[in-house]
Write a protein that holds these residues in place. Sequence first.
Motif, PDB file in Angstrom:
ATOM      1  N   THR A   1     -52.366 -56.231 -27.696  1.00 53.14           N
ATOM      2  CA  THR A   1     -52.533 -55.755 -29.250  1.00 53.14           C
ATOM      3  C   THR A   1     -51.439 -56.528 -30.081  1.00 53.14           C
ATOM      4  O   THR A   1     -50.333 -56.812 -29.825  1.00 53.14           O
ATOM      5  CB  THR A   1     -52.585 -54.284 -29.479  1.00 53.14           C
ATOM      6  OG1 THR A   1     -51.089 -54.069 -29.159  1.00 53.14           O
ATOM      7  CG2 THR A   1     -53.011 -53.623 -28.429  1.00 53.14           C
ATOM      8  N   LEU A   2     -51.915 -56.548 -31.470  1.00 49.01           N
ATOM      9  CA  LEU A   2     -51.339 -57.254 -32.595  1.00 49.01           C
ATOM     10  C   LEU A   2     -49.906 -56.361 -32.616  1.00 49.01           C
ATOM     11  O   LEU A   2     -48.713 -57.178 -32.872  1.00 49.01           O
ATOM     12  CB  LEU A   2     -52.056 -57.528 -33.699  1.00 49.01           C
ATOM     13  CG  LEU A   2     -51.446 -58.309 -34.928  1.00 49.01           C
ATOM     14  CD1 LEU A   2     -51.127 -59.768 -34.166  1.00 49.01           C
ATOM     15  CD2 LEU A   2     -52.230 -58.362 -35.829  1.00 49.01           C
ATOM     16  N   TYR A   3     -50.083 -54.946 -32.759  1.00 51.16           N
ATOM     17  CA  TYR A   3     -48.876 -54.169 -33.235  1.00 51.16           C
ATOM     18  C   TYR A   3     -47.915 -54.154 -31.976  1.00 51.16           C
ATOM     19  O   TYR A   3     -46.748 -54.362 -32.058  1.00 51.16           O
ATOM     20  CB  TYR A   3     -49.361 -52.938 -33.391  1.00 51.16           C
ATOM     21  CG  TYR A   3     -49.790 -52.555 -34.628  1.00 51.16           C
ATOM     22  CD1 TYR A   3     -49.068 -52.691 -35.844  1.00 51.16           C
ATOM     23  CD2 TYR A   3     -51.161 -52.372 -35.105  1.00 51.16           C
ATOM     24  CE1 TYR A   3     -49.468 -52.532 -37.238  1.00 51.16           C
ATOM     25  CE2 TYR A   3     -51.585 -52.462 -36.088  1.00 51.16           C
ATOM     26  CZ  TYR A   3     -50.712 -52.365 -37.158  1.00 51.16           C
ATOM     27  OH  TYR A   3     -51.265 -52.351 -38.617  1.00 51.16           O
ATOM     28  N   GLY A   4     -48.462 -54.302 -30.651  1.00 45.62           N
ATOM     29  CA  GLY A   4     -47.797 -54.379 -29.519  1.00 45.62           C
ATOM     30  C   GLY A   4     -46.669 -55.581 -29.524  1.00 45.62           C
ATOM     31  O   GLY A   4     -45.567 -55.681 -29.344  1.00 45.62           O
ATOM     32  N   LYS A   5     -47.407 -56.868 -29.965  1.00 45.75           N
ATOM     33  CA  LYS A   5     -46.912 -58.009 -29.916  1.00 45.75           C
ATOM     34  C   LYS A   5     -45.669 -57.994 -31.280  1.00 45.75           C
ATOM     35  O   LYS A   5     -44.645 -58.734 -30.942  1.00 45.75           O
ATOM     36  CB  LYS A   5     -47.756 -59.257 -30.178  1.00 45.75           C
ATOM     37  CG  LYS A   5     -48.698 -59.494 -28.976  1.00 45.75           C
ATOM     38  CD  LYS A   5     -49.381 -60.683 -29.121  1.00 45.75           C
ATOM     39  CE  LYS A   5     -50.342 -60.695 -27.955  1.00 45.75           C
ATOM     40  NZ  LYS A   5     -51.324 -61.610 -28.049  1.00 45.75           N
ATOM     41  N   ALA A   6     -46.163 -57.379 -32.186  1.00 44.33           N
ATOM     42  CA  ALA A   6     -45.030 -57.361 -33.218  1.00 44.33           C
ATOM     43  C   ALA A   6     -43.927 -56.726 -32.808  1.00 44.33           C
ATOM     44  O   ALA A   6     -42.634 -57.023 -33.080  1.00 44.33           O
ATOM     45  CB  ALA A   6     -45.627 -56.545 -34.343  1.00 44.33           C
TER      46      ALA A   6
ATOM     47  N   LEU B   1     -43.034 -47.313 -35.780  1.00 45.73           N
ATOM     48  CA  LEU B   1     -43.905 -47.524 -34.739  1.00 45.73           C
ATOM     49  C   LEU B   1     -43.505 -46.890 -33.244  1.00 45.73           C
ATOM     50  O   LEU B   1     -44.085 -46.506 -32.434  1.00 45.73           O
ATOM     51  CB  LEU B   1     -44.706 -48.830 -34.552  1.00 45.73           C
ATOM     52  CG  LEU B   1     -45.900 -49.151 -33.682  1.00 45.73           C
ATOM     53  CD1 LEU B   1     -47.001 -48.186 -34.192  1.00 45.73           C
ATOM     54  CD2 LEU B   1     -46.429 -50.641 -34.075  1.00 45.73           C
ATOM     55  N   SER B   2     -42.276 -47.795 -33.104  1.00 42.90           N
ATOM     56  CA  SER B   2     -41.462 -47.442 -31.761  1.00 42.90           C
ATOM     57  C   SER B   2     -41.084 -45.850 -31.688  1.00 42.90           C
ATOM     58  O   SER B   2     -41.062 -45.282 -30.720  1.00 42.90           O
ATOM     59  CB  SER B   2     -40.307 -48.527 -31.526  1.00 42.90           C
ATOM     60  OG  SER B   2     -39.441 -48.394 -32.610  1.00 42.90           O
ATOM     61  N   PHE B   3     -40.601 -45.386 -32.888  1.00 38.53           N
ATOM     62  CA  PHE B   3     -40.411 -44.113 -32.814  1.00 38.53           C
ATOM     63  C   PHE B   3     -41.734 -43.384 -32.272  1.00 38.53           C
ATOM     64  O   PHE B   3     -41.626 -42.170 -31.702  1.00 38.53           O
ATOM     65  CB  PHE B   3     -39.873 -43.306 -34.008  1.00 38.53           C
ATOM     66  CG  PHE B   3     -38.066 -43.632 -33.986  1.00 38.53           C
ATOM     67  CD1 PHE B   3     -37.628 -44.608 -33.781  1.00 38.53           C
ATOM     68  CD2 PHE B   3     -37.418 -42.364 -33.993  1.00 38.53           C
ATOM     69  CE1 PHE B   3     -36.355 -44.962 -33.837  1.00 38.53           C
ATOM     70  CE2 PHE B   3     -36.114 -42.503 -33.843  1.00 38.53           C
ATOM     71  CZ  PHE B   3     -35.522 -43.727 -33.898  1.00 38.53           C
TER      72      PHE B   3
ATOM     73  N   PHE C   1     -34.393 -48.665 -28.397  1.00 34.95           N
ATOM     74  CA  PHE C   1     -33.098 -49.500 -28.448  1.00 34.95           C
ATOM     75  C   PHE C   1     -33.421 -50.895 -28.738  1.00 34.95           C
ATOM     76  O   PHE C   1     -32.876 -51.519 -29.481  1.00 34.95           O
ATOM     77  CB  PHE C   1     -32.329 -49.523 -27.163  1.00 34.95           C
ATOM     78  CG  PHE C   1     -31.096 -50.015 -27.291  1.00 34.95           C
ATOM     79  CD1 PHE C   1     -30.111 -49.578 -27.996  1.00 34.95           C
ATOM     80  CD2 PHE C   1     -30.773 -51.336 -26.782  1.00 34.95           C
ATOM     81  CE1 PHE C   1     -28.744 -50.230 -28.222  1.00 34.95           C
ATOM     82  CE2 PHE C   1     -29.602 -51.976 -26.764  1.00 34.95           C
ATOM     83  CZ  PHE C   1     -28.695 -51.454 -27.560  1.00 34.95           C
ATOM     84  N   ALA C   2     -34.633 -51.661 -27.959  1.00 32.48           N
ATOM     85  CA  ALA C   2     -34.709 -53.035 -28.237  1.00 32.48           C
ATOM     86  C   ALA C   2     -35.219 -53.396 -29.512  1.00 32.48           C
ATOM     87  O   ALA C   2     -34.905 -54.325 -30.238  1.00 32.48           O
ATOM     88  CB  ALA C   2     -35.701 -53.407 -27.155  1.00 32.48           C
ATOM     89  N   VAL C   3     -36.093 -52.276 -30.037  1.00 31.04           N
ATOM     90  CA  VAL C   3     -36.795 -52.541 -31.510  1.00 31.04           C
ATOM     91  C   VAL C   3     -35.617 -52.266 -32.713  1.00 31.04           C
ATOM     92  O   VAL C   3     -35.655 -53.035 -33.760  1.00 31.04           O
ATOM     93  CB  VAL C   3     -38.174 -51.748 -31.490  1.00 31.04           C
ATOM     94  CG1 VAL C   3     -38.462 -52.186 -33.223  1.00 31.04           C
ATOM     95  CG2 VAL C   3     -38.991 -52.442 -30.544  1.00 31.04           C
ATOM     96  N   THR C   4     -34.961 -51.225 -32.465  1.00 28.69           N
ATOM     97  CA  THR C   4     -34.171 -50.679 -33.612  1.00 28.69           C
ATOM     98  C   THR C   4     -32.909 -50.485 -33.418  1.00 28.69           C
ATOM     99  O   THR C   4     -32.120 -50.200 -34.248  1.00 28.69           O
ATOM    100  CB  THR C   4     -34.571 -48.975 -34.002  1.00 28.69           C
ATOM    101  OG1 THR C   4     -34.502 -48.280 -32.676  1.00 28.69           O
ATOM    102  CG2 THR C   4     -36.180 -49.141 -34.392  1.00 28.69           C
TER     103      THR C   4
END
Lengths: 590, 344
Positions: free
Chosen positions: B219-224, B248-250, B31-34
């Motif tokens: 991690t970079l992706y986590g931060k992204a 990524l979140s899915f 929810f937060a990301v998408t």
Amino acid sequence: MKRSLPATILLLIFIFALLAAPALLPEFHVTLLNYIGLYAIVTLGLVMLTGVGGLTSFGQAAFAGLGAYTTAYLTTVHGVSPWLTLPAGLLVTAIVALSLGLVTLRLSGHFLPLGTIAWGISLYYLFGNLAVLGGHTGISGVPPLHILDVELRSGRDFFYLIWAILLGLILATRNLLDSREGRAIRALKGGSVMAEAMGVNTPRSKIVVFAVAALYAAVSGWLYAHLQRFVNPTPFSLTQGIEYLFMAVVGGVSHVWGAILGAGLITVLKQWLQDWLPRLMGESGNFEMIVFGLLMILVLHRARDGVWPMLQRFWPQEVRRARAEGVPRLAKRPLPEPGSVLLEVTDASKCFGGLVANDRVSFRVRAGEIMALIGPNGAGKSTMFNGISGVDPLTSGRVSFRGQRVESLPARRIARLGMSRTFQHVRLLPAMSVIENVAIGAHLRGRKSFVAAACRTDRDEDARLLHEAAVQIERCGLRDQMYEPAGNLPLGRQRLVEIARALAADPCLLLLDEPAAGLRYTEKQALAELLRRLRVEGMGILLVEHDMEFVMGLADHVVVMDFGRKLAAGLPEEIQRNPTVVEAYLGGVE
Amino acid sequence: MDLQIALLLGQDGVTNGAIYALLALALVLVFAVTRVIFIPQGEFVAFGALTLASLQAGKLPGTVWLLLAMGTVIALIEGATAVRAHRFRRLPLILLLNCGAPLLLAASLLAVSPAGLPLPLQVLLTLMLVVPLAPMLYRLAYQPVAEASVLALLIVSVAVHVTLTGLGLVFFGAEGSRTPAFTDVSFEVGDAVLHGQTVLVIVASILLIVALYFFFERTLYGKALRATAMNRTGARLMGISGDLAGLLSFTLAGAIGAFSGVLISPITTIYYDSGFLIGLKGFVGAIIGGLASYPLAAAGAVLVGLLEAYSSFWASAFKEVIVFTLIIPVLLWRSLKTRHVEEA
């Protein structure tokens, strides 16, 4: 509403077809039509809720269940007449819907549907586990309905009742949407900020539309119980609630007729799929849901407005026109004495976290005066507007309007006192006509409520509101575009619509956020002329504007802001000569 | 109720609560990301459990067909886009990723008999079959309408849920499955017996939560992903693709869902439609956290698990009623706490 001739003919054909249907069709098709009618009643409520009000619910089946179980229980256990259980069921549903609405509607939009999912599941299990309601087997032996000694036993008997109620509800819904409260509901979709600034009590509008949708479902449930003569939990499950939403979305979620279309399409499709999908799969199960789910995704991707608008293109649309002749004007608010202080802002501050957007700003606006608030981008002018009008309250400081402290009042209360505003980022409802958009501004000048609107006893008042809107539109020079969808106008003219909407509120203080942006030279001159006339009439005007020629030729006083602080204040000529102001705008001379 | 029963119920509650907590975290993340309310999360639980059960029973799990079908559709869409843009060099990669990899997986399932493999490999195969479905779903169902309102995305979610449940019935039939426990070890703690499976679930959940924490913090992706969750537009301006963040979140949510299914399947019998209620209980937890706070969501989920366990003792018929009515006071509490201001 005046309808175009082809639309009227189509409607008449539809009604005649309905009248003839039970005599001509076999039992099976009559039953199917009965179900379509029952589903369409529920879907109609969802159309109002989702397509018009911008809210949604997956729990409509549970509301239908409340209507059905109330009548089943009262008629079988206590022998109450079905005509008394209808109001009882409506009452139960209203209580549940209002309490659920009060809990969820203050939160952002997605908590309501999530709440209704949980509530749909919870009620389903409650129906299935309460011994008094017959558990999962349900209640049988529900008595048939009687209308004046005629017993409605067969589906054919029921047909006319279901469709008469459905058409009656469609008429009432259309009437409601084409009224003062209806426009307020339609304004919800554009976000509550604008509606609140025009004086609409948006939480109330949301709760009412949610409750009305629930009541429609309860009516459908009541009919269902007496048609089937027995109830069990299955038709009131969450799955059915989801199916209702599918009907609304597929049919056309913004159109009342989309409810019948959607209910018809999904019901027929389901019948058909249930016939041949199990044969294809070699076993039984709810396989049609796969097709429905995919269909739904496709509709949401490709045709978000559903099927009805595609059909609607084939006949011309008529927009409701304002009656020009013989409509008495609305009463006007007495304006304060020219020169008296209207608005007094003292030490107004607004912080967003660590950012100080307004830092102890003070100024006054008098009746019959145009005050301009100028400053470079990011100086905090729009923030100040939001603080004064209650859209986004100040962190500290005082605002008094006509001698009354307003800094902690909600926007709609401030609007009621006679302050009206426009928005820098235009907030119109693009699909609504210009005149209907402007009529939202006159919301507080009407009284008639939902019931009056549904029964059309509000027509005189509504004609006056629309007439007022038409007058303000002409004043702003938009006569030729009055009946066009507001979204079709160029941005500059949309700003003028915003001004007309603000004027329709009959304010004594007008807050204009960059009204001249995007206007052509002659349009600017006309706007300046309009503002001068309003000044002569005794209105106070507070103006944010970047066009210096426009400001300096018009304003009586100017306040300059920079980095959230008041930099200077005075007459236009003084401001133009003020070295700090020149430095703020052009940068220092080294 | 004596202490022994209380402990037993508590153990049940915490075990289920740990699973709900994992799901709640995934829901908050998505929810937060998408801005998608990921109702189909529960289907991943069911698909994970039932795919593992199919593999152990020596059957070819139906999820293989779904993987192949979705891969083909994506390859067609992406391929058509690439051809229209005259970027033919992208075609091999598109085909390999969306058709080649699933085909390879299907072929290897046919080549080796998964029923005979050791459990960790079976679990790995299950995850390889189920997890990719999540980003594929994002690509097909959500990405084309990524800018739509939360409400429209929610309706898409419900449509996806309904479709997947129907497919679940086609793939796995109406009978439920339960996989054998990962371990038969049990401990005696005072009067109570602590099952090894319970300990395993709790430990695995905690490990997964810690792993997620490191992913997001280190991690970079986590931060992204965190950046996208905070400010979508800002993140995009910094070169973080919204589509990538969504995929990524899915993927994470699919992995958490499928793994939860693997964990829960020895504890309860899972049917093709069990996932929905399990996912929704994660939701109740997530809503306690306001769909925003990870620790609150996890705590809420454990609370839901405990409430469920104890209410199944006192009023087992009303278990679901109690759990889902809990949402009302929670929402009331949240509505009194938050003042909702619309973005200008």
